[in-house]
Design an enzyme around this catalytic site. Structure first.
Site, PDB file in Angstrom:
ATOM      1  N   GLU A  64       0.822  -1.210   0.000  1.00  0.00           N
ATOM      2  CA  GLU A  64       0.000   0.000   0.000  1.00  0.00           C
ATOM      3  C   GLU A  64       0.857   1.261   0.000  1.00  0.00           C
ATOM      4  O   GLU A  64       0.594   2.222  -0.740  1.00  0.00           O
ATOM      5  CB  GLU A  64      -0.921   0.021   1.225  1.00  0.00           C
ATOM      6  CG  GLU A  64      -1.843  -1.181   1.326  1.00  0.00           C
ATOM      7  CD  GLU A  64      -1.271  -2.254   2.240  1.00  0.00           C
ATOM      8  OE1 GLU A  64      -0.125  -2.683   1.998  1.00  0.00           O
ATOM      9  OE2 GLU A  64      -1.963  -2.651   3.193  1.00  0.00           O
ATOM     10  N   CYS A  92      -2.637  -2.850   7.475  1.00  0.00           N
ATOM     11  CA  CYS A  92      -2.202  -2.762   8.866  1.00  0.00           C
ATOM     12  C   CYS A  92      -2.388  -1.319   9.355  1.00  0.00           C
ATOM     13  O   CYS A  92      -2.819  -0.431   8.608  1.00  0.00           O
ATOM     14  CB  CYS A  92      -0.740  -3.178   8.987  1.00  0.00           C
ATOM     15  SG  CYS A  92       0.411  -2.036   8.173  1.00  0.00           S
TER      16      CYS A  92
END
Length: 378
Positions: A64, A92
């Site tokens: 990401e 996360c």
């Protein structure tokens, strides 16, 4: 102006998640945890990213973050207004925070992460009302494919770790794990042991349905000279109160296959089993076995430790074509077949423990449940 991404369709989400999955596969090929991400704006691909913390020595190099950096460079702005990020695994906390700082309009993820997921699994950073930006979250897009990629990757890592810890001796062969793939879903996780005196480094594979200390009664399930532990696949699910141990004897199944046929005497196999059971801390047990296993059981009963409280030869049925393929799977060529040849097996086994027979055997064992070590058998 409110930061709103165009309303996507399910087909659009599936399309862009497929691109993210391609990135995840590239990560796996590079030895990284297979997570991939893409950033899209107005139906146009801005950037891709895949996990690379190992290669870059960078703990922030998640898929990401890499995709966000590339998208910001493409737009010339660290704020990604109106953009959607697709990622194969639930973000996360670090990546979720980066998405919020980037002012993403939307994030779409595939598989949930019950250990570190910060989009609802462990915490939900996107639902914090006090934050000054809110990114919409869509979960579960292509979740099965995303999860399967991760599972396959970590399964391969575990197998590689086992093989590194238990290297193959020069005088033996080891059947490739891929040979067992068609039947893997029917099997519990396999354990291995190689440090028994009689093994001297050969690796024996086995199934243990309740590993570790347990008060459950122990059932040892022994295959014959033409099968492996898969023989008992219909039995152990019916015995949740028992600890079922189903070894692949040396030379069979997923265990190492010594090239010398002379090693394969029943007394030697029995000695391996005794050392293994003692290592597991088994003090008493019942046995079910293929009729071929009579000599093994006789040695085990004579030894006295662990104490064998009962032993039954199972009723054998006829194996269908798929099961016969399972019996052939450990032997991809003649070089792997020293054990069945030495012990008198003739061709592919036609034997099986069918579901109905397994159910009758399980019922017999369950009836003994009030005093599971007090019954007697043939």
């Amino acid at each position: 102006m409110e930061n709103i991404a165009p309303a996507p369709s399910e087909a659009d989400d599936a399309r862009w998640m497929a691109v993210a999955l391609a990135q995840a596969r590239e990560a796996a090929a590079a030895g990284e945890v297979p997570v991939g991400a893409v950033v899209v704006k107005d139906g146009v691909l801005l950037a891709t990213g895949r996990n690379s913390p190992v290669a870059t020595h960078d703990p922030t190099a998640h898929a990401e973050v890499n995709a966000l950096r590339a998208a910001a460079a493409a737009l010339g702005n660290y704020r990604l207004d109106g953009c959607t990020l697709y990622v194969t695994l639930e973000p996360c906390a670090m990546c979720s925070g980066a998405m919020l700082h980037a002012r993403l309009a939307r994030v779409v993820y595939g598989a949930a992460d019950p250990r570190t997921g910060a989009a609802g699994s462990v915490v939900d950073l996107f639902a914090q009302p006090l934050l000054n930006h809110h990114t919409r979250v869509t979960s579960g897009v292509a979740a099965e494919a995303c999860g399967a990629l991760l599972q396959d990757f970590f399964r391969g890592r575990r197998q590689a770790a086992r093989e590194t810890a238990q290297p193959l001796r020069d005088d033996a062969l080891r059947t490739p794990e891929a040979c067992f793939d068609p039947w893997r879903e029917a099997l519990p996780p396999v354990a291995t042991v190689a440090d028994l005196p009689s093994l001297a480094g050969w690796r024996m594979a086995y199934i243990d349905t309740r590993p570790g200390p347990s008060e459950a009664p122990v059932l040892l399930a022994l295959h014959g000279w033409g099968e492996w532990g898969f023989l008992y696949r219909h039995l152990w699910p019916l015995l949740p109160g028992w600890r079922v141990l189903a070894p692949d004897l040396i030379g069979f199944g997923r265990s190492d296959k010594p090239k010398r046929g002379s090693i394969h005497a029943p007394a030697w196999h029995a000695q391996v089993l005794l050392e293994w059971l003692q290592q597991l801390g088994v003090r008493q047990l019942a046995i079910v076995h293929h009729p071929d296993g009579g000599p093994l059981v006789q040695v085990l009963r004579q030894n006295g430790s662990p104490r064998v409280t009962a032993a039954w030869a199972i009723d054998i049925g006829h194996a269908d074509a798929d099961t016969q393929r399972a019996w052939q799977a450990p032997f991809p060529d003649r070089g792997h077949e020293a054990a069945p040849r030495a012990l008198g097996a003739r061709g592919v086994s036609k034997d099986d423990l069918d579901p109905a027979t397994a159910a009758r055997l399980a019922a017999r064992l369950v009836r003994a449940g009030s005093d599971p070590m007090g019954y007697s058998g043939a």
